[in-house]
Design an enzyme around this catalytic site. Structure first.
Site, PDB file in Angstrom:
ATOM      1  N   HIS A 112       9.410   3.870  20.673  1.00  0.00           N
ATOM      2  CA  HIS A 112       8.386   2.829  20.551  1.00  0.00           C
ATOM      3  C   HIS A 112       7.455   2.926  21.763  1.00  0.00           C
ATOM      4  O   HIS A 112       7.927   3.049  22.893  1.00  0.00           O
ATOM      5  CB  HIS A 112       9.060   1.449  20.499  1.00  0.00           C
ATOM      6  CG  HIS A 112       8.076   0.352  20.291  1.00  0.00           C
ATOM      7  ND1 HIS A 112       7.483   0.118  19.064  1.00  0.00           N
ATOM      8  CD2 HIS A 112       7.546  -0.549  21.144  1.00  0.00           C
ATOM      9  CE1 HIS A 112       6.641  -0.893  19.181  1.00  0.00           C
ATOM     10  NE2 HIS A 112       6.658  -1.319  20.432  1.00  0.00           N
ATOM     11  N   ASP A 148      12.342  -3.346  16.559  1.00  0.00           N
ATOM     12  CA  ASP A 148      12.151  -2.927  17.964  1.00  0.00           C
ATOM     13  C   ASP A 148      13.008  -3.727  18.941  1.00  0.00           C
ATOM     14  O   ASP A 148      12.589  -3.983  20.083  1.00  0.00           O
ATOM     15  CB  ASP A 148      10.661  -3.045  18.364  1.00  0.00           C
ATOM     16  CG  ASP A 148       9.769  -2.182  17.496  1.00  0.00           C
ATOM     17  OD1 ASP A 148      10.225  -1.128  17.010  1.00  0.00           O
ATOM     18  OD2 ASP A 148       8.598  -2.558  17.285  1.00  0.00           O
TER      19      ASP A 148
HETATM   20  C1  GRF Z   1       4.275   7.242  18.412  1.00  0.00           C
HETATM   21  O1  GRF Z   1       3.395   6.619  19.294  1.00  0.00           O
HETATM   22  C2  GRF Z   1       5.599   6.528  18.382  1.00  0.00           C
HETATM   23  O2  GRF Z   1       5.928   5.935  19.596  1.00  0.00           O
HETATM   24  C3  GRF Z   1       5.371   5.445  17.357  1.00  0.00           C
HETATM   25  O3  GRF Z   1       4.571   6.047  16.381  1.00  0.00           O
HETATM   26  C4  GRF Z   1       3.831   7.113  16.964  1.00  0.00           C
HETATM   27  C5  GRF Z   1       4.143   8.346  16.176  1.00  0.00           C
HETATM   28  O4  GRF Z   1       3.390   9.453  16.585  1.00  0.00           O
HETATM   29  N1  GRF Z   1       6.620   4.935  16.872  1.00  0.00           N
HETATM   30  P1  GRF Z   1       3.731  10.903  16.039  1.00  0.00           P
HETATM   31  O5  GRF Z   1       3.705  10.828  14.508  1.00  0.00           O
HETATM   32  O6  GRF Z   1       5.089  11.279  16.543  1.00  0.00           O
HETATM   33  O7  GRF Z   1       2.654  11.784  16.564  1.00  0.00           O
END
Ligand code: GRF
Length: 203
Positions: A112, A148
């Site tokens: 997160h 979360d």
């Molecule tokens: C990331 O910022 C993650 O923390 C959140 O969603 C986003 C996903 O990015 N849960 P990606 O698809 O891994 O590029």
């Protein structure tokens, strides 16, 4: 040497964290996990294209027209079919049903983009800036039924600069996500195997 922990990555979007997890493993095959499967509720997700390019088995099915429980039952069957031990959420933009989370208790991790327990949910970077926080960051946590809110197992901080907007901050936090998540997953998987060995010894 213990068998590697079999991991499935669930994603809904661009998949950069999935790539970071997979690259970390590729650089050192001795890591404690292997990514066996990438699954998505969004068939057109960019992350699926990348998974294919990296030769990782992938699966997708739109959740539309299904209840949360029905979709998660499909996921559950898929994970079992592939002998999955740990589920790594990486931009999986769909709440999991309580029944699924309970069944996989302690076996689902998420990343997160905030310093949990601050800024749960969406728009975390903007909210961190508006709150006047000195630091933003990212957290890897165990998934529990509340969004979360599960135990945090790793965190990285990123200083918020005076000129930051949500996009510039998100870009620097993302770099930390890519560094942190593989390390946290690897350590979690190592502990999983160690605990299993300890209980074998005790038995
Ligand atoms: C990331 O910022 C993650 O923390 C959140 O969603 C986003 C996903 O990015 N849960 P990606 O698809 O891994 O590029």
């Amino acid at each position: 040497m213990a068998e590697k922990v079999r991991v499935a990555v669930l994603l809904s979007g661009r998949g950069s964290n999935m790539i970071a997890l997979s690259e970390y493993k590729r650089r050192d095959p001795d890591r404690n996990y292997e990514i066996v499967l990438v699954a998505s509720n969004v068939p057109e997700a960019r992350g699926l294209v990348l998974a294919k390019r990296f030769g990782i088995k992938n699966w997708s099915r739109s959740h539309r027209g299904m209840t949360r429980e029905e979709f998660d039952a499909l996921l559950d069957a898929l994970l079992i079919e592939h002998g999955i031990e740990i589920v790594a959420l990486a931009g999986y933009m769909r709440l999991l049903s309580p029944a699924f989370v309970e069944k996989w208790e302690g076996r689902i991790l998420n990343i997160h983009p905030s310093l949990l327990p601050l800024h749960k949910g969406l728009d975390t970077h903007q909210r961190a800036i508006l709150a006047g926080d000195a630091y933003a960051g990212c957290s890897v946590h165990v998934v529990t039924p509340d969004l979360d809110s599960g135990p945090v197992i790793a965190q990285a901080r990123v200083k918020i600069l005076p000129r930051d907007d949500a996009d510039s901050l998100a870009a620097r936090v993302l770099e930390e996500e890519h560094r942190l998540y593989p390390i946290a997953l690897d350590e979690y998987c190592r502990l999983l195997r160690t605990e299993a060995e300890d209980s074998d010894d005790a038995g």
